[in-house]
Design a protein around this motif. Structure first.
Motif, mmCIF file in Angstrom:
data_model
loop_
_atom_site.group_PDB
_atom_site.id
_atom_site.type_symbol
_atom_site.label_atom_id
_atom_site.label_comp_id
_atom_site.label_asym_id
_atom_site.label_seq_id
_atom_site.Cartn_x
_atom_site.Cartn_y
_atom_site.Cartn_z
ATOM 1 N N ARG A 15 30.176 -14.961 5.313
ATOM 2 C CA ARG A 15 28.932 -15.632 5.710
ATOM 3 C C ARG A 15 28.368 -16.549 4.643
ATOM 4 N N THR A 18 28.853 -20.192 5.233
ATOM 5 C CA THR A 18 28.286 -20.646 6.498
ATOM 6 C C THR A 18 26.788 -20.863 6.400
ATOM 7 N N VAL A 19 26.116 -20.171 5.492
ATOM 8 C CA VAL A 19 24.674 -20.350 5.323
ATOM 9 C C VAL A 19 24.380 -21.745 4.778
ATOM 10 N N ALA A 22 24.856 -24.087 7.695
ATOM 11 C CA ALA A 22 23.771 -23.888 8.657
ATOM 12 C C ALA A 22 22.480 -24.541 8.160
ATOM 13 N N CYS A 23 22.176 -24.417 6.876
ATOM 14 C CA CYS A 23 20.966 -25.040 6.318
ATOM 15 C C CYS A 23 21.045 -26.557 6.415
ATOM 16 N N ARG A 26 20.621 -27.443 10.149
ATOM 17 C CA ARG A 26 19.274 -27.119 10.653
ATOM 18 C C ARG A 26 18.209 -28.018 10.052
ATOM 19 N N LEU A 36 12.704 -21.899 8.367
ATOM 20 C CA LEU A 36 14.164 -21.980 8.337
ATOM 21 C C LEU A 36 14.767 -20.581 8.364
ATOM 22 N N SER A 39 14.421 -19.154 11.812
ATOM 23 C CA SER A 39 15.305 -19.868 12.729
ATOM 24 C C SER A 39 16.754 -19.404 12.581
ATOM 25 N N LEU A 40 17.230 -19.343 11.341
ATOM 26 C CA LEU A 40 18.612 -18.918 11.108
ATOM 27 C C LEU A 40 18.824 -17.485 11.565
ATOM 28 N N ASN A 41 17.907 -16.598 11.206
ATOM 29 C CA ASN A 41 18.038 -15.205 11.631
ATOM 30 C C ASN A 41 17.990 -15.091 13.144
ATOM 31 N N ILE A 45 22.409 -15.967 12.258
ATOM 32 C CA ILE A 45 22.922 -16.260 10.923
ATOM 33 C C ILE A 45 22.034 -15.499 9.953
ATOM 34 N N LEU A 52 18.040 -17.169 0.431
ATOM 35 C CA LEU A 52 17.750 -18.504 0.959
ATOM 36 C C LEU A 52 17.002 -19.388 -0.026
#
Length: 113
Positions: A15, A18-19, A22-23, A26, A36, A39-41, A45, A52
């Motif tokens: 993961r 991927t974070v 994703a950031c 997003r 953020l 949203s990710l959670n 994600i 973060l």
């Protein structure tokens, strides 16, 4: 070390990259850290605030994100946005992600051709 610990370690490793992606994706729409995180959670994600916020600072230092303070509200908030360099990186990472995903799909179905 238990099987659960080993699995958790490998999932965390999987993961981690991927974070970042994703950031970058997003934050094509500017937002502040807590929104953020939520949203990710909410998307599945899973990321911790202690992971973060340092990541956001690192991406900003690398010029992959820009930031500005919004002082219009009672509590000032720092808004982040993907920079042009961050957008180029997001595109490159996404393309590679699709290649890796396709390769793993072939492996799991036994179609290694």
């Amino acid at each position: 070390m238990s099987t659960e610990d080993i699995t958790a370690g490998h999932l965390q490793e999987l993961r981690r990259g991927t974070v970042v992606l994703a950031c970058l994706i997003r934050l094509r729409t500017p937002d502040y850290g807590y929104a953020l995180l939520e949203s990710l959670n909410g998307l599945g994600i899973t990321v911790d605030a202690n992971t973060l916020y340092p990541l956001l600072r690192r991406l900003e230092k690398q010029a992959l994100l820009t930031s500005e303070w919004n002082t219009d509200e009672a509590r000032p908030r720092k808004f982040y946005r993907t920079s042009p360099d961050g957008e180029r990186l997001a595109e490159a990472l996404t393309a590679d992600w699709h290649l890796i995903d396709a390769a793993l799909a072939r492996l799991t179905t036994g179609d290694e051709s």
